[in-house]
Design a protein around this motif. Structure first.
Motif, PDB file in Angstrom:
ATOM      1  N   ASN A   3       0.816  -1.202   0.000  1.00  0.00           N
ATOM      2  CA  ASN A   3       0.000   0.000   0.000  1.00  0.00           C
ATOM      3  C   ASN A   3       0.850   1.251   0.000  1.00  0.00           C
ATOM      4  O   ASN A   3       0.349   2.349  -0.196  1.00  0.00           O
ATOM      5  N   GLU A   4       2.147   1.101   0.234  1.00  0.00           N
ATOM      6  CA  GLU A   4       3.064   2.233   0.194  1.00  0.00           C
ATOM      7  C   GLU A   4       4.439   1.707  -0.197  1.00  0.00           C
ATOM      8  O   GLU A   4       4.687   0.502  -0.203  1.00  0.00           O
ATOM      9  N   THR A   5       5.330   2.634  -0.500  1.00  0.00           N
ATOM     10  CA  THR A   5       6.655   2.229  -0.950  1.00  0.00           C
ATOM     11  C   THR A   5       7.407   1.531   0.175  1.00  0.00           C
ATOM     12  O   THR A   5       7.494   2.041   1.288  1.00  0.00           O
ATOM     13  N   SER A   6       7.994   0.379  -0.142  1.00  0.00           N
ATOM     14  CA  SER A   6       8.779  -0.334   0.863  1.00  0.00           C
ATOM     15  C   SER A   6      10.131   0.347   1.024  1.00  0.00           C
ATOM     16  O   SER A   6      10.597   1.060   0.122  1.00  0.00           O
ATOM     17  N   PRO A   7      10.795   0.133   2.178  1.00  0.00           N
ATOM     18  CA  PRO A   7      12.131   0.724   2.364  1.00  0.00           C
ATOM     19  C   PRO A   7      13.108   0.317   1.273  1.00  0.00           C
ATOM     20  O   PRO A   7      13.922   1.123   0.822  1.00  0.00           O
ATOM     21  N   VAL A  67      11.303  13.460 -12.546  1.00  0.00           N
ATOM     22  CA  VAL A  67      11.458  12.165 -11.875  1.00  0.00           C
ATOM     23  C   VAL A  67      10.974  12.254 -10.431  1.00  0.00           C
ATOM     24  O   VAL A  67      10.310  11.334  -9.927  1.00  0.00           O
ATOM     25  N   ASP A  68      11.286  13.349  -9.745  1.00  0.00           N
ATOM     26  CA  ASP A  68      10.814  13.536  -8.368  1.00  0.00           C
ATOM     27  C   ASP A  68       9.283  13.523  -8.313  1.00  0.00           C
ATOM     28  O   ASP A  68       8.681  12.893  -7.433  1.00  0.00           O
ATOM     29  N   ALA A  69       8.668  14.239  -9.273  1.00  0.00           N
ATOM     30  CA  ALA A  69       7.207  14.286  -9.301  1.00  0.00           C
ATOM     31  C   ALA A  69       6.625  12.912  -9.607  1.00  0.00           C
ATOM     32  O   ALA A  69       5.634  12.497  -8.989  1.00  0.00           O
ATOM     33  N   SER A  70       7.251  12.188 -10.540  1.00  0.00           N
ATOM     34  CA  SER A  70       6.763  10.849 -10.879  1.00  0.00           C
ATOM     35  C   SER A  70       6.922   9.892  -9.701  1.00  0.00           C
ATOM     36  O   SER A  70       6.030   9.083  -9.418  1.00  0.00           O
ATOM     37  N   ALA A  71       8.066   9.990  -9.010  1.00  0.00           N
ATOM     38  CA  ALA A  71       8.304   9.111  -7.858  1.00  0.00           C
ATOM     39  C   ALA A  71       7.288   9.368  -6.753  1.00  0.00           C
ATOM     40  O   ALA A  71       6.858   8.442  -6.061  1.00  0.00           O
ATOM     41  N   ALA A  72       6.909  10.641  -6.592  1.00  0.00           N
ATOM     42  CA  ALA A  72       5.932  10.981  -5.548  1.00  0.00           C
ATOM     43  C   ALA A  72       4.548  10.430  -5.873  1.00  0.00           C
ATOM     44  O   ALA A  72       3.722  10.266  -4.973  1.00  0.00           O
ATOM     45  N   TRP A  76       1.476   1.768  -5.323  1.00  0.00           N
ATOM     46  CA  TRP A  76       1.881   0.390  -5.056  1.00  0.00           C
ATOM     47  C   TRP A  76       0.679  -0.520  -4.846  1.00  0.00           C
ATOM     48  O   TRP A  76       0.832  -1.722  -4.629  1.00  0.00           O
ATOM     49  N   THR A  77      -0.522   0.038  -4.912  1.00  0.00           N
ATOM     50  CA  THR A  77      -1.761  -0.728  -4.949  1.00  0.00           C
ATOM     51  C   THR A  77      -2.366  -0.513  -6.321  1.00  0.00           C
ATOM     52  O   THR A  77      -2.377   0.617  -6.808  1.00  0.00           O
ATOM     53  N   PRO A  78      -2.887  -1.553  -6.974  1.00  0.00           N
ATOM     54  CA  PRO A  78      -3.412  -1.372  -8.328  1.00  0.00           C
ATOM     55  C   PRO A  78      -4.670  -0.512  -8.359  1.00  0.00           C
ATOM     56  O   PRO A  78      -5.517  -0.582  -7.463  1.00  0.00           O
ATOM     57  N   SER A 589      17.866   3.803 -18.041  1.00  0.00           N
ATOM     58  CA  SER A 589      16.440   3.541 -18.228  1.00  0.00           C
ATOM     59  C   SER A 589      16.190   2.090 -18.630  1.00  0.00           C
ATOM     60  O   SER A 589      15.139   1.530 -18.321  1.00  0.00           O
ATOM     61  N   GLN A 590      17.141   1.466 -19.314  1.00  0.00           N
ATOM     62  CA  GLN A 590      16.972   0.076 -19.743  1.00  0.00           C
ATOM     63  C   GLN A 590      17.296  -0.915 -18.633  1.00  0.00           C
ATOM     64  O   GLN A 590      16.699  -1.994 -18.554  1.00  0.00           O
ATOM     65  N   LEU A 591      18.230  -0.546 -17.774  1.00  0.00           N
ATOM     66  CA  LEU A 591      18.602  -1.441 -16.679  1.00  0.00           C
ATOM     67  C   LEU A 591      17.618  -1.365 -15.528  1.00  0.00           C
ATOM     68  O   LEU A 591      17.484  -2.306 -14.758  1.00  0.00           O
ATOM     69  N   ALA A 592      16.910  -0.245 -15.436  1.00  0.00           N
ATOM     70  CA  ALA A 592      16.082  -0.006 -14.270  1.00  0.00           C
ATOM     71  C   ALA A 592      14.909  -0.932 -14.075  1.00  0.00           C
ATOM     72  O   ALA A 592      14.344  -0.937 -13.006  1.00  0.00           O
ATOM     73  N   PRO A 593      14.447  -1.742 -15.056  1.00  0.00           N
ATOM     74  CA  PRO A 593      13.392  -2.701 -14.714  1.00  0.00           C
ATOM     75  C   PRO A 593      13.802  -3.594 -13.562  1.00  0.00           C
ATOM     76  O   PRO A 593      12.971  -4.028 -12.773  1.00  0.00           O
ATOM     77  N   HIS A 594      15.097  -3.874 -13.451  1.00  0.00           N
ATOM     78  CA  HIS A 594      15.570  -4.738 -12.365  1.00  0.00           C
ATOM     79  C   HIS A 594      15.574  -3.993 -11.034  1.00  0.00           C
ATOM     80  O   HIS A 594      15.702  -4.608  -9.987  1.00  0.00           O
ATOM     81  N   VAL A 595      15.447  -2.666 -11.107  1.00  0.00           N
ATOM     82  CA  VAL A 595      15.419  -1.881  -9.866  1.00  0.00           C
ATOM     83  C   VAL A 595      14.283  -2.329  -8.983  1.00  0.00           C
ATOM     84  O   VAL A 595      14.415  -2.440  -7.768  1.00  0.00           O
ATOM     85  N   PHE A 596      13.128  -2.600  -9.617  1.00  0.00           N
ATOM     86  CA  PHE A 596      11.956  -2.942  -8.824  1.00  0.00           C
ATOM     87  C   PHE A 596      11.665  -4.444  -8.829  1.00  0.00           C
ATOM     88  O   PHE A 596      10.579  -4.864  -8.463  1.00  0.00           O
ATOM     89  N   ALA A 597      12.639  -5.204  -9.299  1.00  0.00           N
ATOM     90  CA  ALA A 597      12.455  -6.654  -9.221  1.00  0.00           C
ATOM     91  C   ALA A 597      12.552  -7.082  -7.773  1.00  0.00           C
ATOM     92  O   ALA A 597      13.498  -6.748  -7.081  1.00  0.00           O
ATOM     93  N   ALA A 598      11.577  -7.813  -7.315  1.00  0.00           N
ATOM     94  CA  ALA A 598      11.531  -8.180  -5.891  1.00  0.00           C
ATOM     95  C   ALA A 598      12.693  -9.088  -5.540  1.00  0.00           C
ATOM     96  O   ALA A 598      13.115  -9.905  -6.337  1.00  0.00           O
TER      97      ALA A 598
END
Length: 598
Positions: A3-7, A67-72, A76-78, A589-598
Motif C-alpha cells: 500500500n506504500e513504498t517499501s524501504p 522524476v521527483d514528481a513521478s516518484a511521488a 503500489w496498490t493497483p 532507463s533500460q537497466l532499471a526494470p531490475h530496480v523494482f524486481a523483488a
C-alpha cells in the motif's frame, strides 16, 4: 500487496535518482564543457562548450523535477480507472461492479447519474477486496463536461491507474476535433498515460427486458462493425492513438446489471420499480449474465497487475522521462553540435589554403620591396653625391659635411620607406585575411550552417577572438634605432617582424673615404666603388631580414585559422559528451526494470 513504498524500493529509487545526477555531474565537470573552468575568451561566455553546459544544466534540472514528481505519484496498490464522456454510465457500471465484488454499498444507486451534465465532478475512489486481490476503482469525471473544473482530477486519476476503461454509450469511435477545437480523441491522447492498459466498454442503454431478446452484440450487426471492423471502427481509432496500450472493446449494459445486483433498494423507489419489471422476465443471475457484467469482472480481476507488474509499471513511469531526456539530448547533440563539424572542416581547409596564398603574396611583395628600395636608395645617393662633387667644393670640411648630410638624410628616407612599405604590406595582408574569413562565412551561410542554434553567435565570437586576441592588426609601430629596424604590433601583439639588422652601418664610414685633394674623377671612382660595396652589403642583409619579417607575417596569417579549428574541435567534443550522456541515461532507463524486481 503493497500500500506504500517499501524501504527497499525507496532505496532503489534514490539510487536511480543519484545515478542520473552523477551522469550530468560528470559531464558538466569534464574539462571540455565545465562552466566553472571554461573562463578563457575562447570558450566563455559563449561557445559550444558553454552551450552544451547550459543544455545539460537545463535538462538536469528539468529531469530531476520530473522524476521527483513521478516518484511521488507512484502507486503500489493497483488502480482501475473508469473514464469517458459525461453520462456514459461510468458511475452506474462502478456501482454494479462493487456489488459484484461483495462490497457493502450504502444508499445503492445514489451515485448513478441523473442525466444532467457533469454529475460526477471529482474523482471518487472505491477500495475493493475480491478473491484475495486488493485494488481501487476510480470513478473519473466526465471528459465532455466542464473540463476547466475537472482537468486536474482527471489527470491525477489517470496518472495512478494501471488499467483504464474507456466507457462510451456509442458503438462508434470517439469524435475527432475540428476547426481548431479539441475532440474526444485528442483529449484521450493527451490525458491517457503510457503505462496504462486500456479497454473500451460500450455501455448499451437498455431500459426494458425487450432489449435482451438478442445478445448485447451480434456479429455482423451495425454495432459489431462500428466496434470492430474497418479503419474507422472504435477499435481501429483507439489503437491508432494508443498503440499497443489499447487491448480490446466489449459490450455491457450497466443499468440492468446494477438492477440485477441491487437487492436492497428502497421500497417503492423508481429504481426498485424498474428492477421488478426486469425480474418479471429474468432471474437476478440471468439478468446479470445477459447484461455482460461478469466479463467485466473477470477482465478486472485478470487485468489488475500483481506486485511484479506494479513494480514494472512504476519503473515505466520513472524510466519514460529518463528515456525522453536521453533522446532530446542525443537529438541536440546531432543537430546543434555535430552537424556543423563537416561543414566547418571543409571551410577551414579552404581558409588555410587561402591564408597560404596570402602569406605567399606578402613574402613576394616584401622581396620585391627590398630590391626596389636598395636600387632606389643607391641611385639617389649616387646622384646627390655626384652633384656635390661636380659643384667643385675643394674644402674638405665642407665636402665632408655635405656628404654626411646626404648620407644621414638618405638613411632617414630609407627608414621611412621601409616603415611605410612594410606597414602597407601588413595592412593589405590584414585586409586579405578579413576578406578570406568573410568568404568563409558566406560559404557556411550557403550551407545553412547559420540556421543551427547558437552557431551564428559562436562563429562571430571566433572572429572576435581574431581581433581581440594575439592577432590584432589595428596598429603598427616601426622603429629604426642604432642602425636596426624593429617592427612591433600593438594591442597585445608579439614581436612579428623582428630586427631587420644593420641596414645603414656603412653610411658613416663613407665620410672617411674621400680625400679633399683628389680630383673629381677620383672622387667619383671612389664613390662608385664604395657604393658598389654598399649595394652588395644591402643586397645580402636586407633580403635576409625581409625573409625573417615574411616568416613572422606568415605565422600571423596562418594563426587566423587556429580559433576556427578550436571552434570545430569544441563542437565535436561537446557533441560527443552529449551523446555520452544520452547513452548513459538510456542505459539507466533500460537497466532499471531490475530496480523494482523483488
Amino acid at each position: 500487496m503493497l500500500n506504500e513504498t517499501s524501504p527497499e524500493d525507496e532505496r532503489t529509487i534514490e539510487k536511480l535518482k543519484n545515478d542520473v545526477n552523477t551522469v550530468f555531474r560528470e559531464a558538466l565537470f569534464s574539462q571540455e564543457i565545465n562552466p566553472f573552468r571554461c573562463v578563457s575568451i575562447e570558450s566563455y561566455p559563449v561557445g559550444p562548450g558553454k552551450q552544451a553546459a547550459d543544455l545539460l544544466m537545463r535538462n538536469s534540472i528539468k529531469l530531476k523535477s520530473t522524476v521527483d514528481a513521478s516518484a511521488a505519484q507512484l502507486m503500489w496498490t493497483p488502480y482501475a480507472a473508469f473514464y469517458g464522456e459525461t453520462n456514459a454510465g461510468k458511475s452506474t457500471l462502478i456501482e454494479a461492479l462493487r456489488l459484484c465484488f461483495g462490497e457493502k454499498v450504502t444508499n445503492a444507486g445514489i451515485s448513478i447519474g441523473d442525466g444532467r451534465s457533469d454529475y460526477t465532478m471529482k474523482a471518487t475512489f472505491y477500495t475493493c477486496n475480491f478473491r484475495g486481490r486488493i485494488f481501487t476503482i476510480i470513478d473519473v469525471p466526465g471528459i465532455e463536461g466542464k473540463e476547466s473544473t475537472v482537468e486536474d482530477a482527471i489527470k491525477s486519476a489517470l496518472a495512478r491507474s494501471q488499467i483504464v476503461f474507456y466507457v462510451t454509450p456509442d458503438a462508434r469511435p470517439p469524435q475527432g476535433g475540428e476547426n481548431g477545437r479539441e475532440g474526444t480523441l485528442e483529449k484521450m491522447a493527451r490525458q491517457l498515460k503510457p503505462q496504462a492498459k486500456v479497454w473500451a466498454i460500450w455501455n448499451k442503454k437498455i431500459h426494458s427486458y425487450r432489449g435482451f431478446k438478442k445478445p448485447l452484440l451480434v456479429e455482423g450487426s451495425d454495432e459489431w462493425g462500428s466496434l470492430h471492423e474497418g479503419g474507422n471502427s472504435l477499435d481501429a481509432k483507439m489503437r491508432e492513438i494508443l498503440g499497443a496500450r489499447y487491448q480490446d472493446s466489449l459490450p455491457v449494459s450497466a443499468r440492468p446489471a446494477f438492477l440485477a445486483l441491487a437487492a436492497h433498494l428502497a421500497p417503492d423507489s423508481d429504481l426498485e420499480k424498474e428492477r421488478s419489471k426486469f425480474l418479471e422476465h429474468f432471474s437476478a443471475t440471468q439478468l446479470r449474465k445477459v447484461a455482460g457484467i461478469d466479463q467485466v469482472v473477470e477482465l478486472i480481476i485478470n487485468g489488475i497487475p500483481d506486485e511484479a507488474d506494479i513494480r514494472e509499471a512504476n519503473f515505466n513511469k520513472l524510466a519514460m522521462p529518463i528515456r525522453d531526456c536521453a533522446e532530446d539530448i542525443a537529438k541536440k547533440a546531432k543537430t546543434d553540435f555535430l552537424k556543423p563539424v563537416p561543414e566547418l572542416e571543409i571551410a577551414i581547409r579552404k581558409l588555410k589554403l587561402t591564408l597560404s596564398e596570402i602569406a605567399g603574396d606578402a613574402h613576394r611583395n616584401l622581396s620585391r620591396l627590398s630590391q626596389e628600395l636598395i636600387q632606389k636608395t643607391i641611385v639617389q645617393v649616387r646622384s646627390k653625391m655626384i652633384e656635390e662633387i661636380e659643384s667643385g667644393i675643394d674644402r674638405d670640411r665642407e665636402l665632408k659635411r655635405r656628404i654626411e648630410f646626404i648620407l644621414e638624410n638618405e638613411k632617414d628616407n630609407l627608414r621611412k620607406k621601409i616603415d611605410k612599405s612594410i606597414n602597407e604590406n601588413i595592412m593589405n595582408t590584414q585586409k586579405s585575411c578579413r576578406e578570406a574569413i568573410d568568404l568563409m562565412k558566406i560559404e557556411l551561410e550557403r550551407e545553412n550552417s547559420f540556421s543551427i542554434s547558437g552557431f551564428s553567435a559562436n562563429f562571430d565570437h571566433t572572429i572576435e577572438i581574431n581581433t581581440k586576441s594575439n592577432i590584432d592588426w589595428t596598429g603598427l609601430c616601426t622603429s629604426v634605432a642604432a642602425g636596426a629596424l624593429a617592427v612591433f604590433l600593438t594591442g597585445g601583439w608579439i614581436l612579428v617582424l623582428g630586427l631587420v639588422g644593420t641596414l645603414m652601418g656603412m653610411w658613416n664610414a663613407l665620410a672617411t673615404w674621400f680625400d679633399p685633394q683628389h680630383k673629381k674623377e677620383q672622387q667619383k671612382k671612389a664613390l662608385n666603388n664604395k657604393l658598389l660595396l654598399l649595394e652588395r652589403e644591402l643586397s645580402a642583409s636586407v633580403p635576409m631580414k625581409m625573409n625573417a619579417i615574411s616568416n613572422d607575417i606568415a605565422k600571423v596569417v596562418h594563426s587566423h585559422a587556429h580559433p576556427f579549428e578550436k571552434l570545430c574541435e569544441n563542437y565535436y567534443e561537446s557533441g560527443q559528451i552529449l551523446l555520452g550522456v544520452s547513452r548513459k541515461l538510456t542505459k539507466l532507463s533500460q537497466l532499471a526494470p531490475h530496480v523494482f524486481a523483488a
